[in-house]
Write a protein that holds these residues in place. Structure first.
Motif, PDB file in Angstrom:
ATOM      1  N   GLY A   8       0.817  -1.205   0.000  1.00 31.49           N
ATOM      2  CA  GLY A   8       0.000   0.000   0.000  1.00 31.49           C
ATOM      3  C   GLY A   8       0.849   1.252   0.000  1.00 31.49           C
ATOM      4  N   VAL A   9       1.888   1.268   0.826  1.00 33.51           N
ATOM      5  CA  VAL A   9       2.787   2.423   0.892  1.00 33.51           C
ATOM      6  C   VAL A   9       3.495   2.601  -0.448  1.00 33.51           C
ATOM      7  CG1 VAL A   9       4.935   3.299   1.908  1.00 33.51           C
ATOM      8  CG2 VAL A   9       3.162   2.308   3.381  1.00 33.51           C
ATOM      9  N   ILE A  10       4.033   1.515  -0.969  1.00 38.81           N
ATOM     10  CA  ILE A  10       4.795   1.600  -2.219  1.00 38.81           C
ATOM     11  C   ILE A  10       3.894   2.015  -3.373  1.00 38.81           C
ATOM     12  CG2 ILE A  10       6.063   0.245  -3.932  1.00 38.81           C
ATOM     13  CD1 ILE A  10       7.255  -1.343  -1.565  1.00 38.81           C
ATOM     14  N   GLN A  11       2.708   1.400  -3.477  1.00 32.57           N
ATOM     15  CA  GLN A  11       1.807   1.733  -4.586  1.00 32.57           C
ATOM     16  C   GLN A  11       1.403   3.196  -4.557  1.00 32.57           C
ATOM     17  OE1 GLN A  11       0.996  -0.093  -7.296  1.00 32.57           O
ATOM     18  NE2 GLN A  11       0.094   1.812  -8.001  1.00 32.57           N
ATOM     19  N   GLN A  12       1.083   3.709  -3.380  1.00 29.80           N
ATOM     20  CA  GLN A  12       0.685   5.118  -3.269  1.00 29.80           C
ATOM     21  C   GLN A  12       1.834   6.015  -3.697  1.00 29.80           C
ATOM     22  OE1 GLN A  12      -0.618   6.303   0.624  1.00 29.80           O
ATOM     23  NE2 GLN A  12      -0.784   8.444   0.059  1.00 29.80           N
ATOM     24  N   ASP A  13       3.050   5.729  -3.203  1.00 25.34           N
ATOM     25  CA  ASP A  13       4.183   6.578  -3.536  1.00 25.34           C
ATOM     26  C   ASP A  13       4.611   6.412  -4.988  1.00 25.34           C
ATOM     27  OD1 ASP A  13       4.014   7.455  -0.972  1.00 25.34           O
ATOM     28  OD2 ASP A  13       6.089   7.024  -0.441  1.00 25.34           O
ATOM     29  N   VAL A  14       4.534   5.191  -5.520  1.00 27.92           N
ATOM     30  CA  VAL A  14       4.894   4.976  -6.923  1.00 27.92           C
ATOM     31  C   VAL A  14       3.933   5.753  -7.825  1.00 27.92           C
ATOM     32  CG1 VAL A  14       4.892   3.250  -8.773  1.00 27.92           C
ATOM     33  CG2 VAL A  14       6.141   2.812  -6.672  1.00 27.92           C
ATOM     34  N   THR A  15       2.657   5.770  -7.470  1.00 29.36           N
ATOM     35  CA  THR A  15       1.678   6.517  -8.260  1.00 29.36           C
ATOM     36  C   THR A  15       2.004   8.010  -8.234  1.00 29.36           C
ATOM     37  OG1 THR A  15      -0.011   4.868  -7.820  1.00 29.36           O
ATOM     38  CG2 THR A  15      -0.784   7.040  -8.500  1.00 29.36           C
ATOM     39  N   THR A  16       2.328   8.518  -7.069  1.00 29.15           N
ATOM     40  CA  THR A  16       2.693   9.931  -6.933  1.00 29.15           C
ATOM     41  C   THR A  16       3.954  10.230  -7.728  1.00 29.15           C
ATOM     42  OG1 THR A  16       1.705  10.030  -4.739  1.00 29.15           O
ATOM     43  CG2 THR A  16       3.315  11.735  -5.271  1.00 29.15           C
ATOM     44  N   ILE A  17       4.962   9.386  -7.561  1.00 24.19           N
ATOM     45  CA  ILE A  17       6.239   9.581  -8.260  1.00 24.19           C
ATOM     46  C   ILE A  17       6.043   9.462  -9.763  1.00 24.19           C
ATOM     47  CG2 ILE A  17       8.531   8.585  -8.636  1.00 24.19           C
ATOM     48  CD1 ILE A  17       8.502   7.839  -5.606  1.00 24.19           C
ATOM     49  N   SER A  18       5.235   8.518 -10.180  1.00 25.06           N
ATOM     50  CA  SER A  18       5.004   8.307 -11.607  1.00 25.06           C
ATOM     51  C   SER A  18       4.361   9.528 -12.253  1.00 25.06           C
ATOM     52  CB  SER A  18       4.122   7.077 -11.813  1.00 25.06           C
ATOM     53  OG  SER A  18       3.848   6.895 -13.171  1.00 25.06           O
ATOM     54  N   GLY A  19       3.358  10.104 -11.600  1.00 31.08           N
ATOM     55  CA  GLY A  19       2.709  11.301 -12.143  1.00 31.08           C
ATOM     56  C   GLY A  19       3.674  12.460 -12.252  1.00 31.08           C
ATOM     57  N   TYR A  20       4.475  12.654 -11.204  1.00 33.48           N
ATOM     58  CA  TYR A  20       5.482  13.711 -11.213  1.00 33.48           C
ATOM     59  C   TYR A  20       6.482  13.455 -12.343  1.00 33.48           C
ATOM     60  CZ  TYR A  20       9.794  16.103  -9.984  1.00 33.48           C
ATOM     61  OH  TYR A  20      10.942  16.854 -10.038  1.00 33.48           O
ATOM     62  N   SER A  21       6.941  12.223 -12.450  1.00 29.48           N
ATOM     63  CA  SER A  21       7.952  11.866 -13.452  1.00 29.48           C
ATOM     64  C   SER A  21       7.441  12.118 -14.863  1.00 29.48           C
ATOM     65  CB  SER A  21       8.344  10.392 -13.316  1.00 29.48           C
ATOM     66  OG  SER A  21       8.944  10.148 -12.080  1.00 29.48           O
ATOM     67  N   GLU A  22       6.229  11.686 -15.131  1.00 34.68           N
ATOM     68  CA  GLU A  22       5.668  11.866 -16.476  1.00 34.68           C
ATOM     69  C   GLU A  22       5.628  13.337 -16.878  1.00 34.68           C
ATOM     70  OE1 GLU A  22       4.734   9.729 -18.945  1.00 34.68           O
ATOM     71  OE2 GLU A  22       5.635   8.183 -17.689  1.00 34.68           O
ATOM     72  N   ARG A  23       5.166  14.191 -15.974  1.00 32.01           N
ATOM     73  CA  ARG A  23       5.078  15.619 -16.286  1.00 32.01           C
ATOM     74  C   ARG A  23       6.466  16.218 -16.523  1.00 32.01           C
ATOM     75  NH1 ARG A  23       1.637  14.987 -12.044  1.00 32.01           N
ATOM     76  NH2 ARG A  23       3.075  15.953 -10.579  1.00 32.01           N
ATOM     77  N   GLN A  24       7.400  15.899 -15.642  1.00 27.42           N
ATOM     78  CA  GLN A  24       8.735  16.476 -15.757  1.00 27.42           C
ATOM     79  C   GLN A  24       9.455  15.971 -17.001  1.00 27.42           C
ATOM     80  OE1 GLN A  24       9.980  18.945 -13.714  1.00 27.42           O
ATOM     81  NE2 GLN A  24       7.853  18.915 -13.053  1.00 27.42           N
ATOM     82  N   LEU A  25       9.364  14.669 -17.254  1.00 29.91           N
ATOM     83  CA  LEU A  25      10.034  14.106 -18.428  1.00 29.91           C
ATOM     84  C   LEU A  25       9.444  14.662 -19.719  1.00 29.91           C
ATOM     85  CD1 LEU A  25      10.477  10.410 -17.262  1.00 29.91           C
ATOM     86  CD2 LEU A  25      12.225  12.203 -17.355  1.00 29.91           C
ATOM     87  N   ALA A  26       8.129  14.828 -19.751  1.00 32.45           N
ATOM     88  CA  ALA A  26       7.486  15.400 -20.946  1.00 32.45           C
ATOM     89  C   ALA A  26       7.975  16.826 -21.184  1.00 32.45           C
ATOM     90  CB  ALA A  26       5.961  15.366 -20.792  1.00 32.45           C
ATOM     91  N   ALA A  27       8.102  17.606 -20.109  1.00 27.98           N
ATOM     92  CA  ALA A  27       8.569  18.986 -20.253  1.00 27.98           C
ATOM     93  C   ALA A  27      10.021  19.016 -20.751  1.00 27.98           C
ATOM     94  CB  ALA A  27       8.447  19.724 -18.922  1.00 27.98           C
ATOM     95  N   MET A  28      10.856  18.135 -20.220  1.00 23.94           N
ATOM     96  CA  MET A  28      12.257  18.100 -20.667  1.00 23.94           C
ATOM     97  C   MET A  28      12.356  17.640 -22.116  1.00 23.94           C
ATOM     98  SD  MET A  28      14.523  16.945 -17.366  1.00 23.94           S
ATOM     99  CE  MET A  28      13.433  15.692 -16.707  1.00 23.94           C
ATOM    100  N   ALA A  29      11.552  16.664 -22.499  1.00 20.30           N
ATOM    101  CA  ALA A  29      11.562  16.200 -23.887  1.00 20.30           C
ATOM    102  C   ALA A  29      11.117  17.316 -24.829  1.00 20.30           C
ATOM    103  CB  ALA A  29      10.661  14.973 -24.037  1.00 20.30           C
ATOM    104  N   GLN A  30      10.099  18.058 -24.436  1.00 10.80           N
ATOM    105  CA  GLN A  30       9.618  19.179 -25.246  1.00 10.80           C
ATOM    106  C   GLN A  30      10.697  20.249 -25.370  1.00 10.80           C
ATOM    107  OE1 GLN A  30       6.676  19.173 -26.906  1.00 10.80           O
ATOM    108  NE2 GLN A  30       7.421  21.029 -27.887  1.00 10.80           N
ATOM    109  N   GLN A  31      11.398  20.511 -24.259  1.00  9.78           N
ATOM    110  CA  GLN A  31      12.468  21.508 -24.305  1.00  9.78           C
ATOM    111  C   GLN A  31      13.598  21.039 -25.220  1.00  9.78           C
ATOM    112  OE1 GLN A  31      13.971  22.749 -20.479  1.00  9.78           O
ATOM    113  NE2 GLN A  31      15.373  24.230 -21.383  1.00  9.78           N
ATOM    114  N   ALA A  32      13.938  19.760 -25.175  1.00 11.41           N
ATOM    115  CA  ALA A  32      14.986  19.230 -26.054  1.00 11.41           C
ATOM    116  C   ALA A  32      14.576  19.372 -27.519  1.00 11.41           C
ATOM    117  CB  ALA A  32      15.265  17.762 -25.715  1.00 11.41           C
ATOM    118  N   LYS A  33      13.309  19.075 -27.802  1.00 14.13           N
ATOM    119  CA  LYS A  33      12.790  19.215 -29.173  1.00 14.13           C
ATOM    120  C   LYS A  33      12.891  20.667 -29.633  1.00 14.13           C
ATOM    121  CE  LYS A  33       8.558  18.732 -31.859  1.00 14.13           C
ATOM    122  NZ  LYS A  33       7.135  18.347 -31.833  1.00 14.13           N
ATOM    123  N   TRP A  34      12.504  21.601 -28.773  1.00 16.35           N
ATOM    124  CA  TRP A  34      12.559  23.014 -29.118  1.00 16.35           C
ATOM    125  C   TRP A  34      13.998  23.465 -29.361  1.00 16.35           C
ATOM    126  CZ3 TRP A  34      14.885  27.228 -26.818  1.00 16.35           C
ATOM    127  CH2 TRP A  34      14.585  28.476 -27.411  1.00 16.35           C
TER     128      TRP A  34
END
Length: 125
Positions: free
Chosen positions: A19-45
């Motif tokens: 339960g602890v891991i799943q909750q934190d993995v979900t939180t981390i995953s959402g954060y990671s997706e947003r940040q990685l998408a922004a960095m990928a977009q910046q690299a493309k630009w």
């Protein structure tokens, strides 16, 4: 005197820790997706603006340094989140184990303290 059902305790530990891991993995995953998408977009630009001549080499280097800083901050944030998750898992594990012992012996034992130096890879006393 009660005894501890090891299979039930193991099931409780797995449920609690998962339960602890799943909750934190979900939180981390959402954060990671947003940040990685922004960095990928910046690299493309950066690549597109370099190819079009919109960026001078000095400006490109500036934006590359900004992108590097973003990658460093992202990595440091994930490292911190991993340490927090490890501490939550340790607390859940100790809580389940001590709780089972408490129930079996009919008294509440003091919970141990987390290892000195934390759970981030250093050993405590």
């Amino acid at each position: 005197m009660a005894t501890i059902d090891v299979n039930q305790l193991l099931a409780n530990i797995k449920t609690t820790v998962s339960g602890v891991i799943q909750q934190d993995v979900t939180t981390i995953s959402g954060y990671s997706e947003r940040q990685l998408a922004a960095m990928a977009q910046q690299a493309k630009w950066i690549a597109a603006a370099t190819l079009s001549g919109e960026l001078t080499s000095d400006m490109r280097d500036f934006f590359l340094n900004t992108l590097k800083d973003s990658a460093t901050n992202f990595t440091n944030t994930l490292k911190g989140l991993a340490v927090v998750t490890a501490e939550k898992v340790w607390n859940a594990l100790v809580g389940a184990l001590w709780g089972a012992i408490d129930t079996a012996i009919g008294q509440v034992l003091p919970l141990p303290q987390a290892p000195a130096g934390g759970l981030g890879g250093t050993t405590g006393t």
